[in-house]
Design a protein around this motif. Structure first.
Motif, PDB file in Angstrom:
ATOM      1  N   LEU A 233       4.992  -5.259   9.485  1.00  0.00           N
ATOM      2  CA  LEU A 233       4.224  -4.879  10.667  1.00  0.00           C
ATOM      3  C   LEU A 233       2.910  -5.653  10.740  1.00  0.00           C
ATOM      4  CD1 LEU A 233       4.828  -1.026  10.462  1.00  0.00           C
ATOM      5  CD2 LEU A 233       5.777  -2.559  12.202  1.00  0.00           C
ATOM      6  N   LEU A 234       2.245  -5.805   9.612  1.00  0.00           N
ATOM      7  CA  LEU A 234       0.994  -6.564   9.573  1.00  0.00           C
ATOM      8  C   LEU A 234       1.222  -8.013   9.982  1.00  0.00           C
ATOM      9  CD1 LEU A 234      -0.445  -5.155   6.227  1.00  0.00           C
ATOM     10  CD2 LEU A 234      -1.435  -4.788   8.500  1.00  0.00           C
ATOM     11  N   SER A 235       2.362  -8.563   9.599  1.00  0.00           N
ATOM     12  CA  SER A 235       2.645  -9.966   9.910  1.00  0.00           C
ATOM     13  C   SER A 235       2.813 -10.203  11.407  1.00  0.00           C
ATOM     14  CB  SER A 235       3.898 -10.434   9.163  1.00  0.00           C
ATOM     15  OG  SER A 235       5.076  -9.925   9.769  1.00  0.00           O
ATOM     16  N   THR A 236       3.076  -9.127  12.157  1.00  0.00           N
ATOM     17  CA  THR A 236       3.214  -9.249  13.614  1.00  0.00           C
ATOM     18  C   THR A 236       1.900  -8.955  14.336  1.00  0.00           C
ATOM     19  OG1 THR A 236       3.873  -6.924  13.986  1.00  0.00           O
ATOM     20  CG2 THR A 236       5.616  -8.488  13.412  1.00  0.00           C
ATOM     21  N   GLY A 237       0.837  -8.750  13.584  1.00  0.00           N
ATOM     22  CA  GLY A 237      -0.470  -8.525  14.182  1.00  0.00           C
ATOM     23  C   GLY A 237      -0.841  -7.075  14.395  1.00  0.00           C
ATOM     24  N   LYS A 238      -0.036  -6.160  13.908  1.00  0.00           N
ATOM     25  CA  LYS A 238      -0.340  -4.737  14.091  1.00  0.00           C
ATOM     26  C   LYS A 238      -1.370  -4.267  13.064  1.00  0.00           C
ATOM     27  CE  LYS A 238       4.126  -3.567  16.127  1.00  0.00           C
ATOM     28  NZ  LYS A 238       4.551  -4.986  16.198  1.00  0.00           N
TER      29      LYS A 238
ATOM     30  N   LEU B 293      -1.484  -4.568  -5.403  1.00  0.00           N
ATOM     31  CA  LEU B 293      -0.085  -4.160  -5.294  1.00  0.00           C
ATOM     32  C   LEU B 293       0.650  -4.562  -6.559  1.00  0.00           C
ATOM     33  CD1 LEU B 293       2.340  -3.159  -3.543  1.00  0.00           C
ATOM     34  CD2 LEU B 293       2.576  -5.526  -2.771  1.00  0.00           C
ATOM     35  N   VAL B 294       1.331  -3.598  -7.189  1.00  0.00           N
ATOM     36  CA  VAL B 294       2.154  -3.890  -8.358  1.00  0.00           C
ATOM     37  C   VAL B 294       3.605  -3.877  -7.883  1.00  0.00           C
ATOM     38  CG1 VAL B 294       2.749  -3.232 -10.707  1.00  0.00           C
ATOM     39  CG2 VAL B 294       0.451  -2.778  -9.839  1.00  0.00           C
ATOM     40  N   LEU B 295       4.038  -5.016  -7.378  1.00  0.00           N
ATOM     41  CA  LEU B 295       5.364  -5.106  -6.797  1.00  0.00           C
ATOM     42  C   LEU B 295       5.738  -6.578  -6.718  1.00  0.00           C
ATOM     43  CD1 LEU B 295       7.697  -3.606  -5.208  1.00  0.00           C
ATOM     44  CD2 LEU B 295       6.436  -4.191  -3.141  1.00  0.00           C
ATOM     45  N   ALA B 296       6.878  -6.935  -7.302  1.00  0.00           N
ATOM     46  CA  ALA B 296       7.343  -8.315  -7.271  1.00  0.00           C
ATOM     47  C   ALA B 296       8.188  -8.524  -6.020  1.00  0.00           C
ATOM     48  CB  ALA B 296       8.146  -8.644  -8.532  1.00  0.00           C
ATOM     49  N   GLU B 297       7.539  -8.903  -4.934  1.00  0.00           N
ATOM     50  CA  GLU B 297       8.236  -9.090  -3.664  1.00  0.00           C
ATOM     51  C   GLU B 297       7.537 -10.208  -2.895  1.00  0.00           C
ATOM     52  OE1 GLU B 297      11.334  -8.710  -1.558  1.00  0.00           O
ATOM     53  OE2 GLU B 297      11.072  -7.075  -2.990  1.00  0.00           O
ATOM     54  N   PRO B 298       8.188 -11.348  -2.717  1.00  0.00           N
ATOM     55  CA  PRO B 298       7.533 -12.520  -2.126  1.00  0.00           C
ATOM     56  C   PRO B 298       6.854 -12.233  -0.794  1.00  0.00           C
ATOM     57  CG  PRO B 298       9.694 -13.132  -2.983  1.00  0.00           C
ATOM     58  CD  PRO B 298       9.591 -11.627  -3.097  1.00  0.00           C
TER      59      PRO B 298
ATOM     60  N   ASP C 279       0.273 -10.793  -0.721  1.00  0.00           N
ATOM     61  CA  ASP C 279      -0.746 -11.538   0.027  1.00  0.00           C
ATOM     62  C   ASP C 279      -1.116 -10.829   1.321  1.00  0.00           C
ATOM     63  OD1 ASP C 279      -0.679 -13.450  -1.946  1.00  0.00           O
ATOM     64  OD2 ASP C 279       0.610 -14.839  -0.842  1.00  0.00           O
ATOM     65  N   LEU C 280      -0.123 -10.329   2.039  1.00  0.00           N
ATOM     66  CA  LEU C 280      -0.398  -9.630   3.298  1.00  0.00           C
ATOM     67  C   LEU C 280      -1.185  -8.347   3.069  1.00  0.00           C
ATOM     68  CD1 LEU C 280       3.012 -10.196   5.107  1.00  0.00           C
ATOM     69  CD2 LEU C 280       0.762 -10.700   6.107  1.00  0.00           C
ATOM     70  N   ILE C 281      -0.814  -7.602   2.024  1.00  0.00           N
ATOM     71  CA  ILE C 281      -1.527  -6.351   1.721  1.00  0.00           C
ATOM     72  C   ILE C 281      -2.970  -6.654   1.332  1.00  0.00           C
ATOM     73  CG2 ILE C 281      -1.642  -4.392   0.140  1.00  0.00           C
ATOM     74  CD1 ILE C 281       0.611  -4.178   2.208  1.00  0.00           C
ATOM     75  N   ARG C 282      -3.170  -7.627   0.478  1.00  0.00           N
ATOM     76  CA  ARG C 282      -4.528  -7.969   0.028  1.00  0.00           C
ATOM     77  C   ARG C 282      -5.402  -8.433   1.190  1.00  0.00           C
ATOM     78  NH1 ARG C 282      -3.273 -11.912  -3.035  1.00  0.00           N
ATOM     79  NH2 ARG C 282      -3.697 -13.493  -1.447  1.00  0.00           N
ATOM     80  N   ASP C 283      -4.902  -9.371   1.971  1.00  0.00           N
ATOM     81  CA  ASP C 283      -5.709  -9.922   3.056  1.00  0.00           C
ATOM     82  C   ASP C 283      -5.984  -8.882   4.144  1.00  0.00           C
ATOM     83  OD1 ASP C 283      -5.544 -12.268   1.638  1.00  0.00           O
ATOM     84  OD2 ASP C 283      -4.065 -13.219   2.962  1.00  0.00           O
ATOM     85  N   SER C 284      -5.000  -8.037   4.430  1.00  0.00           N
ATOM     86  CA  SER C 284      -5.163  -7.048   5.498  1.00  0.00           C
ATOM     87  C   SER C 284      -6.095  -5.920   5.081  1.00  0.00           C
ATOM     88  CB  SER C 284      -3.801  -6.495   5.914  1.00  0.00           C
ATOM     89  OG  SER C 284      -2.953  -7.533   6.388  1.00  0.00           O
ATOM     90  N   ALA C 285      -6.053  -5.551   3.792  1.00  0.00           N
ATOM     91  CA  ALA C 285      -7.000  -4.547   3.299  1.00  0.00           C
ATOM     92  C   ALA C 285      -8.422  -5.083   3.380  1.00  0.00           C
ATOM     93  CB  ALA C 285      -6.651  -4.153   1.867  1.00  0.00           C
ATOM     94  N   ALA C 286      -8.571  -6.376   3.143  1.00  0.00           N
ATOM     95  CA  ALA C 286      -9.907  -6.976   3.177  1.00  0.00           C
ATOM     96  C   ALA C 286     -10.464  -7.069   4.586  1.00  0.00           C
ATOM     97  CB  ALA C 286      -9.856  -8.370   2.538  1.00  0.00           C
ATOM     98  N   ASP C 287      -9.604  -7.381   5.568  1.00  0.00           N
ATOM     99  CA  ASP C 287     -10.133  -7.557   6.926  1.00  0.00           C
ATOM    100  C   ASP C 287     -10.057  -6.287   7.782  1.00  0.00           C
ATOM    101  OD1 ASP C 287      -7.527  -7.303   7.968  1.00  0.00           O
ATOM    102  OD2 ASP C 287      -7.219  -9.453   8.167  1.00  0.00           O
TER     103      ASP C 287
END
Length: 434
Positions: A28-33, A53-58, A62-70
């Motif tokens: 959802l974050l990748s679509t701009g939501k 995030l402790v999860l091995a999923e390509p 990165d999306l979780i980290r960047d979106s939490a920051a912004d």
């Protein structure tokens, strides 16, 4: 965990930030939501709120980290007293109760009760948790009706493969069933922003059943490969030779190779389907038979290894055994331990062998240690071991010098290559070979 943005101004609330919820959040974050994550476990919510995030999923971390920051992602451990976003997607776990085959819908009940106070007539609630057929209508709907007379309720199952979940969320067709036409359309419109194809079905129940039959069919396919392996062992044949010959340039569905069947879905969903039929006068015999057979495979392998140790002159009570490949699968790689074959193997081997050491290419050493197993490197694990069991098909095994590793073991060495990842010339035990 306060947000500067009022909760209702986010686009979507994802309830339950486990594997299903966090990967959907990334999509959802990748679509701009803008996404509000609601995770009742304060420790997990706190980590995610910091972008950890402790999860091995390509791609997901990165999306979780960047979106939490912004600020486009905010994660909270409570929604009490808050009006929720216009879309709420429930992704909580629906495990099987310990020691039974009955689903535990307690998390789903609690999550629905938590969100009910924050919805209104225009809130779309989508259940994404895998459930027995009828759960959305018979459990979720009555709770929502304590707040809204005619809730907008839909069901849209998660159907990704671990190791490439984000890519599949953005490409696979999404199944959508609604309580009514309006709910179905709203859910279809939502998922059309994520993927190119949405497949509408006639009801909540039809959508619920799609997920269950998909996973039960997969379990059945794998189960037949395991049945062929057991048949070949009894007849003194090589199952892979038989399967390879049967499949070669033949225009029928391929026979799957034998191997362990794990993960959170395939080990659970057959029981959810069977539970769905309680009181309907039908028992899905094939579904139950496949699950029983697949569940038996780790113990069958463990018992063969114990017998082979005695035959090789090793007393299992003084033997060191290496288990390598703790994640339930190796390709696509994952660190997920749910439903993995190590669990029944540990249960069988503990108290019967001298020491069990463990290795995995993805699962961190501290998680292996938390299982009561001494973590080792692959070289340390083979060195001096009396037996080594390769439990998944991670590509890391392809690059090993198998002959050298086996020479470092206590002789005569015993290696059980469950997935046949070592070179064919290597003298090891293999599933489906007498």
């Amino acid at each position: 965990m306060e947000s500067r943005t009022p909760f209702h101004e986010f686009d979507v609330c994802v309830v339950g930030m486990g594997y299903v919820g966090v990967t959907l959040t990334a999509a959802l974050l990748s679509t701009g939501k803008r996404v509000l994550g609601y995770e009742a476990n304060p420790a997990v919510a706190g980590e995610l709120a910091q972008g950890r995030l402790v999860l091995a999923e390509p791609g997901v971390e990165d999306l979780i980290r960047d979106s939490a920051a912004d600020g486009t992602l905010h994660v909270t451990d409570t929604v009490d007293g808050h009006r929720l976003p216009p879309v709420v997607i429930v992704c909580v776990g629906t495990p099987i109760k310990d020691g039974s085959t009955t689903p535990d819908l307690g998390h789903l009940t609690a999550a629905t009760e938590s969100i009910a106070a924050g919805i209104d007539d225009d809130t779309l609630v989508v259940v994404r948790s895998t459930v027995p057929v009828g759960t959305s209508r018979n459990l979720v709907l009555p709770i929502l009706r304590t707040r809204v007379a005619e809730p907008l309720l839909a069901f849209a199952p998660e159907r990704t493969i671990q190791g490439q979940a984000l890519a599949e969320l953005l490409s696979l067709p999404q199944i959508v069933g609604g309580l009514n036409e309006n709910a179905a359309k709203l859910a279809a419109d939502l998922f059309a922003t994520v993927t190119d194809q949405v497949v509408p079905v006639s009801s909540l129940e039809a959508a619920e059943l799609v997920k269950l039959v998909c996973n039960c069919h997969t379990d059945l396919i794998y189960g037949f490969g395991n049945e062929v392996a057991l048949i070949a062992e009894k007849l003194g044949l090589d199952a892979m030779e038989v399967i390879g010959a049967a499949n070669r340039d033949y225009p029928r569905p391929d026979i799957h190779k034998p191997g362990f069947v794990g993960g959170s879905c395939l080990t659970k969903d057959p029981y959810l389907l069977r539970h769905s039929l309680a009181g309907h006068g039908h028992v899905p015999e094939l579904v139950g038979a496949a699950r029983t057979l697949n569940e038996s495979m780790p113990r069958r392998v463990g018992e063969r290894v114990l017998a082979a140790l005695w035959e090789a002159g090793h007393d299992p009570a003084t033997a060191t055994v290496l288990l390598t490949g703790f994640a339930y699968k190796g390709r696509p790689e994952t660190d997920d331990l749910r439903g993995a074959p190590y669990e029944p193997l540990l249960e069988l081997l503990r108290g019967r062998v001298g020491e069990i050491v463990g290795h995995d290419f993805v699962v961190p050493a501290e998680r292996i240690a938390a299982l009561g197993v001494r973590p080792v490197t692959i070289e340390e694990g083979f060195a001096g071991a009396h037996a080594a069991l390769i439990l998944n098909d991670h590509l890391g095994y392809r690059g090993l010098d198998a002959e050298e590793l086996i020479l470092s073991m206590a002789q005569p060495a015993l290696v059980y290559d469950t997935w046949r990842v070592l070179p064919p010339s290597t003298n090891v035990m293999r599933l489906g070979v007498a």
